[in-house]
Design a protein around this motif. Structure first.
Motif, mmCIF file in Angstrom:
data_model
loop_
_atom_site.group_PDB
_atom_site.id
_atom_site.type_symbol
_atom_site.label_atom_id
_atom_site.label_comp_id
_atom_site.label_asym_id
_atom_site.label_seq_id
_atom_site.Cartn_x
_atom_site.Cartn_y
_atom_site.Cartn_z
ATOM 1 N N HIS A 107 0.741 -1.213 -0.006
ATOM 2 C CA HIS A 107 -0.063 0.183 -0.064
ATOM 3 C C HIS A 107 0.932 1.443 0.089
ATOM 4 O O HIS A 107 0.765 2.218 -0.681
ATOM 5 C CB HIS A 107 -0.786 -0.032 1.237
ATOM 6 N N ARG A 108 1.904 1.204 0.786
ATOM 7 C CA ARG A 108 2.759 2.297 1.169
ATOM 8 C C ARG A 108 3.246 2.598 -0.560
ATOM 9 O O ARG A 108 3.682 3.642 -0.775
ATOM 10 C CB ARG A 108 3.789 2.078 2.038
ATOM 11 N N ARG A 109 4.099 1.479 -0.918
ATOM 12 C CA ARG A 109 4.693 1.562 -2.205
ATOM 13 C C ARG A 109 3.756 2.119 -3.265
ATOM 14 O O ARG A 109 4.186 3.075 -4.087
ATOM 15 C CB ARG A 109 5.049 0.103 -2.560
ATOM 16 N N ILE A 110 2.543 1.605 -3.502
ATOM 17 C CA ILE A 110 1.610 2.242 -4.288
ATOM 18 C C ILE A 110 1.084 3.689 -4.162
ATOM 19 O O ILE A 110 1.185 4.333 -5.206
ATOM 20 C CB ILE A 110 0.053 1.419 -4.145
ATOM 21 N N ASP A 111 1.310 4.029 -2.812
ATOM 22 C CA ASP A 111 0.842 5.477 -2.627
ATOM 23 C C ASP A 111 2.027 6.364 -3.238
ATOM 24 O O ASP A 111 1.874 7.407 -3.620
ATOM 25 C CB ASP A 111 0.525 5.590 -1.217
ATOM 26 N N ASN A 112 3.391 5.809 -2.869
ATOM 27 C CA ASN A 112 4.321 6.641 -3.174
ATOM 28 C C ASN A 112 4.526 6.817 -4.515
ATOM 29 O O ASN A 112 4.862 7.667 -5.182
ATOM 30 C CB ASN A 112 5.754 5.869 -2.900
ATOM 31 N N ILE A 113 4.237 5.683 -5.324
ATOM 32 C CA ILE A 113 4.367 5.765 -6.988
ATOM 33 C C ILE A 113 3.161 6.662 -7.315
ATOM 34 O O ILE A 113 3.513 7.405 -8.359
ATOM 35 C CB ILE A 113 4.097 4.079 -7.617
ATOM 36 N N GLU A 117 3.908 9.781 -9.574
ATOM 37 C CA GLU A 117 3.183 9.829 -10.936
ATOM 38 C C GLU A 117 2.581 11.197 -11.142
ATOM 39 O O GLU A 117 2.725 11.778 -12.165
ATOM 40 C CB GLU A 117 2.116 8.904 -10.968
ATOM 41 N N GLU A 118 1.895 11.756 -10.015
ATOM 42 C CA GLU A 118 1.283 13.016 -9.990
ATOM 43 C C GLU A 118 2.275 14.321 -10.173
ATOM 44 O O GLU A 118 1.728 15.035 -11.058
ATOM 45 C CB GLU A 118 0.215 13.298 -8.817
ATOM 46 N N GLU A 119 3.253 14.143 -9.547
ATOM 47 C CA GLU A 119 4.441 15.170 -9.558
ATOM 48 C C GLU A 119 4.537 15.261 -10.939
ATOM 49 O O GLU A 119 4.754 16.528 -11.497
ATOM 50 C CB GLU A 119 5.350 14.790 -8.741
ATOM 51 N N LYS A 121 2.997 14.447 -13.706
ATOM 52 C CA LYS A 121 2.106 14.941 -14.652
ATOM 53 C C LYS A 121 2.272 16.323 -14.558
ATOM 54 O O LYS A 121 2.012 17.298 -15.545
ATOM 55 C CB LYS A 121 0.822 14.423 -14.143
ATOM 56 N N GLU A 122 2.220 17.105 -13.183
ATOM 57 C CA GLU A 122 2.127 18.485 -12.912
ATOM 58 C C GLU A 122 3.192 19.003 -13.611
ATOM 59 O O GLU A 122 2.956 20.034 -14.489
ATOM 60 C CB GLU A 122 2.116 18.896 -11.725
ATOM 61 N N ILE A 123 4.320 18.321 -13.594
ATOM 62 C CA ILE A 123 5.775 19.217 -14.368
ATOM 63 C C ILE A 123 5.241 19.103 -16.062
ATOM 64 O O ILE A 123 5.495 20.159 -16.348
ATOM 65 C CB ILE A 123 6.821 18.156 -13.928
ATOM 66 N N ILE A 124 5.035 17.839 -16.216
ATOM 67 C CA ILE A 124 4.611 17.706 -17.525
ATOM 68 C C ILE A 124 3.454 18.949 -18.195
ATOM 69 O O ILE A 124 3.710 19.698 -19.220
ATOM 70 C CB ILE A 124 4.000 16.511 -18.036
ATOM 71 N N GLU A 125 2.607 19.055 -17.549
ATOM 72 C CA GLU A 125 1.384 19.795 -17.663
ATOM 73 C C GLU A 125 1.942 21.452 -17.686
ATOM 74 O O GLU A 125 1.702 22.254 -18.426
ATOM 75 C CB GLU A 125 0.236 19.865 -16.854
ATOM 76 N N SER A 126 2.803 21.787 -16.755
ATOM 77 C CA SER A 126 3.330 23.291 -16.551
ATOM 78 C C SER A 126 4.275 23.393 -17.823
ATOM 79 O O SER A 126 4.503 24.441 -18.344
ATOM 80 C CB SER A 126 4.210 23.234 -15.454
ATOM 81 N N ILE A 127 4.869 22.371 -18.345
ATOM 82 C CA ILE A 127 5.768 22.503 -19.592
ATOM 83 C C ILE A 127 5.094 22.885 -20.625
ATOM 84 O O ILE A 127 5.326 23.543 -21.466
ATOM 85 C CB ILE A 127 6.644 21.297 -19.731
ATOM 86 N N GLN A 128 3.608 22.072 -20.895
ATOM 87 C CA GLN A 128 2.907 22.211 -22.025
ATOM 88 C C GLN A 128 2.370 23.467 -22.012
ATOM 89 O O GLN A 128 1.650 23.908 -23.123
ATOM 90 C CB GLN A 128 2.074 21.179 -21.926
ATOM 91 N N LYS A 129 2.074 24.183 -20.955
ATOM 92 C CA LYS A 129 1.108 25.355 -21.011
ATOM 93 C C LYS A 129 2.118 26.468 -21.769
ATOM 94 O O LYS A 129 3.352 26.711 -21.784
ATOM 95 C CB LYS A 129 1.341 26.065 -19.594
ATOM 96 N N PRO A 130 1.218 27.090 -22.760
ATOM 97 C CA PRO A 130 2.139 28.063 -23.816
ATOM 98 C C PRO A 130 2.827 29.047 -23.015
ATOM 99 O O PRO A 130 3.806 29.743 -23.468
ATOM 100 C CB PRO A 130 0.939 28.531 -24.761
ATOM 101 N N ASP A 131 2.172 29.662 -21.825
ATOM 102 C CA ASP A 131 2.792 30.904 -21.311
ATOM 103 C C ASP A 131 4.220 30.552 -20.606
ATOM 104 O O ASP A 131 4.833 31.661 -20.386
ATOM 105 C CB ASP A 131 1.944 31.607 -20.174
#
Lengths: 143, 233
Positions: A107-113, A117-119, A121-131
């Motif tokens: 469970h701990r491991r899944i939560d960590n992963i 994953e969310e982190e 995603k956030e990074i990718i999204e921030s890169i994708q933003k045109p501004d």
């Protein structure tokens, strides 16, 4: 021992053996643990059909009545069965504990992963933003 | 989470009263340590608090007892390759400032288990007379069984290295593990050392050894020590 009693005990033993056999057949009782019960039933049947053996054993140990010998044997068997069960319970406890620990750690491991994953995603999204001012092409074909 | 090579294992069962203080204490006073909380199916808010503050918590789905909880911590330590691990109770009885000192001592030597003893310098919380008598008895028993003197064999403050982490991850007593594991570690030919520490009186919760259970404790732990002395697997 009267003939009637002998017949009743024999029938009882056979029915019990058949019942145990059925439990094993329908997988409700593990064969491994059924063995000791088969042994009890079979011994009861043997002593019932050939009372001479019990009489001989009784005399050998210097016990006054064959029925006391029977009680003694029954008691011995019960102790044996209980001991076997305590061993089985200990084993199960150990296994349950291991599984509980394993589930918790997974469970701990899944939560960590997941949070990683969310982190990402956030990074990718921030890169994708045109501004942000970085040209980023998803699925760009090879030239 | 950044990975260091030292781990604090915090078993917690209904420790909502001081789990936050315990962890903040460790973060401030033992910055070179990672920590893991093993929440043994607490019925109070321990789990919720850990979620709220995003603590590194492992939630046991079934209440499994203190031994199993601590062992889960050692399994965690083994799996993530920690070099040193120490158990710190969630009730704030231990002083986190000793952790750095203990780990440094271990790094500079080949000790496998380092025990924080209350009775070398006799500082801080010294426990009741009756309890101290019990502790002396176990010191004596361990001396008889192994020939080694452990002044505080019931101390929960024990730092262990990778080798002992592996042993504990595979096999750890169900309850009251301290004297028993000391015997089995010595019998395996591993090195034990004690250093003086000061312990605080518990902040909240009750000791797991109430007067009623002390009879069980004495008998069970004595037997366990003898078994450990004769049965190294």
């Amino acid at each position: 021992m009267s003939g009637t009693l002998q017949a009743v005990v024999a029938i009882f033993a056979i029915v019990a053996l058949m019942y145990i056999g059925n439990l094993v057949r329908t997988k409700r009782l593990e064969l491994k643990y059924a063995l000791v019960w088969f042994a009890v039933g079979t011994m009861l049947l043997i002593f019932d059909l050939a009372p001479g053996i019990l009489q001989w054993l009784t005399n050998l140990l210097g016990i006054a009545l064959p029925i006391n010998m029977l009680f003694f044997l029954g008691f011995g068997f019960v102790l044996l069965i209980i001991l076997t069960q305590t061993v089985v319970i200990s084993n199960l406890t150990r296994k349950t504990k291991r599984l509980t620990q394993e589930v918790a750690l997974l469970h701990r491991r899944i939560d960590n992963i997941k949070s990683r994953e969310e982190e990402t995603k956030e990074i990718i999204e921030s890169i994708q933003k045109p501004d942000v001012g970085i040209a980023y092409y998803v699925d760009s074909e090879e030239p | 989470m950044q990975r260091r090579n030292r781990l604090v294992i915090i078993p917690a069962f209904n420790e909502a009263g001081c789990i936050v203080d315990t962890i903040e204490d460790i973060r401030q006073n033992a910055p070179s340590f990672d920590y893991v909380v093993i929440n043994d199916c607490s019925r109070d808010d321990t789990g919720e608090l850990c979620e709220k503050y995003h603590y590194n918590v492992v939630n046991l789905p079934i209440n499994s007892g203190i031994g199993a909880a601590v062992q889960t911590g050692y399994m965690y330590a083994k799996r993530y390759g920690y070099e040193y691990a120490i158990q710190v109770d969630g009730d704030g009885q231990h002083d986190a400032s000793f952790l750095e000192e203990m780990a440094d001592i271990m790094e500079d030597s080949d000790i496998n288990m380092l025990i924080g003893s209350r009775f070398i310098k006799k500082e801080g919380f010294q426990s009741s007379n009756l309890r101290r008598l019990g502790i002396k008895y176990f010191t004596f028993l361990i001396k008889v069984l192994t020939g080694k003197v452990v002044t505080d064999p019931t101390s929960g403050m024990r730092m262990v290295d990778r080798e002992v982490i592996k042993i504990f991850a595979d096999d750890y007593p169900k309850d009251y593990p301290e004297p028993e594991t000391a015997v089995s570690i010595i019998k395996r030919g591993l090195k034990i050392k004690e250093i003086p520490v000061r312990m605080k009186e518990r902040q909240a919760g009750v000791s797991s050894i109430s007067f009623k259970r002390s009879i069980y404790y004495m008998i069970k732990v004595s037997l366990a020590c003898v078994m450990a002395a004769f049965g190294v697997k």
